[in-house]
Design a protein around this motif. Structure first.
Motif, PDB file in Angstrom:
ATOM      1  N   THR A 261     -33.527  15.308   0.165  1.00  0.00           N
ATOM      2  CA  THR A 261     -32.190  15.689   0.614  1.00  0.00           C
ATOM      3  C   THR A 261     -31.602  14.663   1.585  1.00  0.00           C
ATOM      4  N   VAL A 262     -32.407  14.226   2.538  1.00  0.00           N
ATOM      5  CA  VAL A 262     -31.935  13.221   3.492  1.00  0.00           C
ATOM      6  C   VAL A 262     -31.566  11.930   2.757  1.00  0.00           C
ATOM      7  N   PHE A 263     -32.410  11.506   1.831  1.00  0.00           N
ATOM      8  CA  PHE A 263     -32.108  10.294   1.065  1.00  0.00           C
ATOM      9  C   PHE A 263     -30.833  10.471   0.247  1.00  0.00           C
ATOM     10  N   PHE A 264     -30.682  11.608  -0.403  1.00  0.00           N
ATOM     11  CA  PHE A 264     -29.482  11.890  -1.196  1.00  0.00           C
ATOM     12  C   PHE A 264     -28.227  11.809  -0.337  1.00  0.00           C
ATOM     13  N   LEU A 265     -28.258  12.469   0.812  1.00  0.00           N
ATOM     14  CA  LEU A 265     -27.081  12.502   1.681  1.00  0.00           C
ATOM     15  C   LEU A 265     -26.734  11.119   2.221  1.00  0.00           C
ATOM     16  N   LEU A 266     -27.723  10.420   2.749  1.00  0.00           N
ATOM     17  CA  LEU A 266     -27.450   9.102   3.336  1.00  0.00           C
ATOM     18  C   LEU A 266     -27.065   8.063   2.292  1.00  0.00           C
TER      19      LEU A 266
END
Length: 171
Positions: free
Chosen positions: A106-111
């Motif tokens: 999720t963090v990778f997707f958002l950033l």
């Protein structure tokens, strides 16, 4: 062992695979959980950088250096998997590993997609942001599957080797 794993993960980016199904997020979680100190942050970044350099020199589409802002967001997303891995190091690790994998994806997707929006591909409007994230949803599914698989593989193999070594030492 961790240096060999880093090279294997970097090399794995050159194998045929569905988009966003990669070992990099799992490597960041693994390094955060099992590697002490600042060196843990260098491990996923080294794998990403080495494979990007080779991909750039070889002219492989989708790899290499394309937009500074987007690349910064991608590398930041990868870097943040390490502190998430640190959260897995204490307590009941096996209860936390699935949540860690989901959080890393999720963090990778958002950033990374925020970086794509800031790059030259989408208008700098709320509609452009919505279009960017909307178009990225299928890739998020691939990231979730890839991270879950490789996290299970890395953590499972490491823990199995530790159990086997313990049994061997006590036999």
């Amino acid at each position: 062992m961790i240096y060999l794993l880093t090279l294997i993960v970097a090399a794995s980016r050159f194998l045929p695979h569905p988009p966003n199904v990669a070992c990099l997020g799992a490597l960041g979680l693994f390094a955060g959980c099992y590697v002490a100190g600042k060196r843990a942050y260098l491990i996923p970044l080294a794998a990403l950088l080495v494979s990007d350099i080779i991909g750039h020199v070889a002219g492989i589409p989708g790899m290499g250096f394309y937009n500074l802002v987007t690349m910064f967001a991608v590398y930041a997303g990868m870097l943040l998997t390490v502190p998430l891995g640190r959260c897995l190091a204490s307590g009941n690790r096996w209860a936390r590993v699935p949540a860690g994998s989901l959080a890393a994806s999720t963090v990778f997707f958002l950033l990374s997609n925020f970086g794509v929006w800031l790059g030259p591909w989408y208008p700098s409007t709320l509609a452009g942001l919505a279009a960017c994230f909307g178009n990225a949803i299928p890739f998020f599914g691939y990231t979730l599957v890839g991270d879950a698989f490789f996290v299970a593989l890395m953590f499972g193999a490491y823990e199995a080797s530790r159990v086997r070594a313990f049994r061997f030492a006590t036999a």
